[in-house]
Design a protein around this motif. Structure first.
Motif, mmCIF file in Angstrom:
data_model
loop_
_atom_site.group_PDB
_atom_site.id
_atom_site.type_symbol
_atom_site.label_atom_id
_atom_site.label_comp_id
_atom_site.label_asym_id
_atom_site.label_seq_id
_atom_site.Cartn_x
_atom_site.Cartn_y
_atom_site.Cartn_z
ATOM 1 N N LEU A 53 0.840 -1.192 0.000
ATOM 2 C CA LEU A 53 0.000 0.000 0.000
ATOM 3 C C LEU A 53 0.876 1.244 0.000
ATOM 4 C CD1 LEU A 53 -2.610 -1.144 2.664
ATOM 5 C CD2 LEU A 53 -2.777 -1.306 0.183
ATOM 6 N N PRO A 72 -14.196 0.905 -1.567
ATOM 7 C CA PRO A 72 -12.936 0.598 -0.883
ATOM 8 C C PRO A 72 -12.557 -0.879 -1.016
ATOM 9 C CG PRO A 72 -14.671 1.015 0.721
ATOM 10 C CD PRO A 72 -15.245 1.292 -0.629
ATOM 11 N N ILE A 83 -8.314 -4.073 6.934
ATOM 12 C CA ILE A 83 -8.536 -2.636 6.854
ATOM 13 C C ILE A 83 -9.175 -2.315 5.514
ATOM 14 C CG2 ILE A 83 -6.665 -2.011 8.418
ATOM 15 C CD1 ILE A 83 -4.960 -1.343 5.958
ATOM 16 N N LYS A 84 -9.925 -1.210 5.494
ATOM 17 C CA LYS A 84 -10.499 -0.716 4.244
ATOM 18 C C LYS A 84 -9.587 0.393 3.733
ATOM 19 C CE LYS A 84 -15.403 -1.446 5.067
ATOM 20 N NZ LYS A 84 -16.697 -0.759 5.231
ATOM 21 N N VAL A 85 -9.223 0.318 2.483
ATOM 22 C CA VAL A 85 -8.400 1.354 1.867
ATOM 23 C C VAL A 85 -9.015 1.742 0.531
ATOM 24 C CG1 VAL A 85 -6.262 0.584 2.949
ATOM 25 C CG2 VAL A 85 -6.880 -0.309 0.725
ATOM 26 N N HIS A 86 -8.712 2.932 0.086
ATOM 27 C CA HIS A 86 -9.148 3.324 -1.254
ATOM 28 C C HIS A 86 -8.452 2.414 -2.255
ATOM 29 C CE1 HIS A 86 -9.764 5.723 -4.854
ATOM 30 N NE2 HIS A 86 -10.733 6.336 -4.185
ATOM 31 N N ALA A 89 -5.056 3.207 -3.379
ATOM 32 C CA ALA A 89 -3.968 3.217 -2.398
ATOM 33 C C ALA A 89 -3.073 1.996 -2.567
ATOM 34 C CB ALA A 89 -4.531 3.255 -0.986
#
Length: 148
Positions: A53, A72, A83-86, A89
């Motif tokens: 990431l 996400p 975890i949630k990420v864009h 990312a």
């Protein structure tokens, strides 16, 4: 009007036109290359793939929607920790040859820590310096490494 007069009058204009053509060609080529890289990344971005990431975290993709990039992505960064990420990312897909932290590394670290805590609780180790004094190598000679 000879050739020298022609370049004296129009040489700068010709040079500027050639420079503009070169800039257009090189930027178009760079955009095509980036598009191919993004398509390759999108094909490799599937659940189970190890990724890096943009924040420097390594993880495994759990959920990723290549059609809706605003949704996400879910990435597991440790066993049981998601975890949630864009979706943008995700910097890159990690090759299998790169050295990454695995679940076995976490288990091994937890076991080592548990053994040390057990030694402290039993009174065998009262400080780190005591732990170092008790450490011995294969010949029975003291070493400066803490005992695990």
């Amino acid at each position: 009007m000879d050739l020298a007069d022609f370049f004296a009058n129009y040489g700068l204009i010709i040079l500027l036109v050639l420079l503009l053509v070169f800039m257009f060609w090189s930027s178009r080529r760079r955009m095509q290359k980036q598009k191919l890289e993004m398509e390759a990344k999108a094909r490799q971005t599937v659940p189970g793939a190890e990724v890096l990431l943009q924040g420097g975290l390594y993880g495994t993709i759990v959920e990723y929607d290549a059609d809706d990039l605003d949704k996400p992505a879910r990435v597991e960064i440790a066993p049981g920790v998601e975890i949630k990420v864009h979706s943008q990312a995700i910097l890159r897909i990690v090759n299998a040859t790169e050295d990454t932290v695995t679940e076995d590394d976490f288990i091994e670290a937890e076991e080592t820590e548990a053994e040390y805590v057990a030694g402290v609780a039993d009174g065998d180790v009262t400080s780190i310096s005591d732990d170092q004094k008790r450490a011995r190598d294969a010949d029975g000679e003291p070493t400066d490494k803490p005992q695990a």
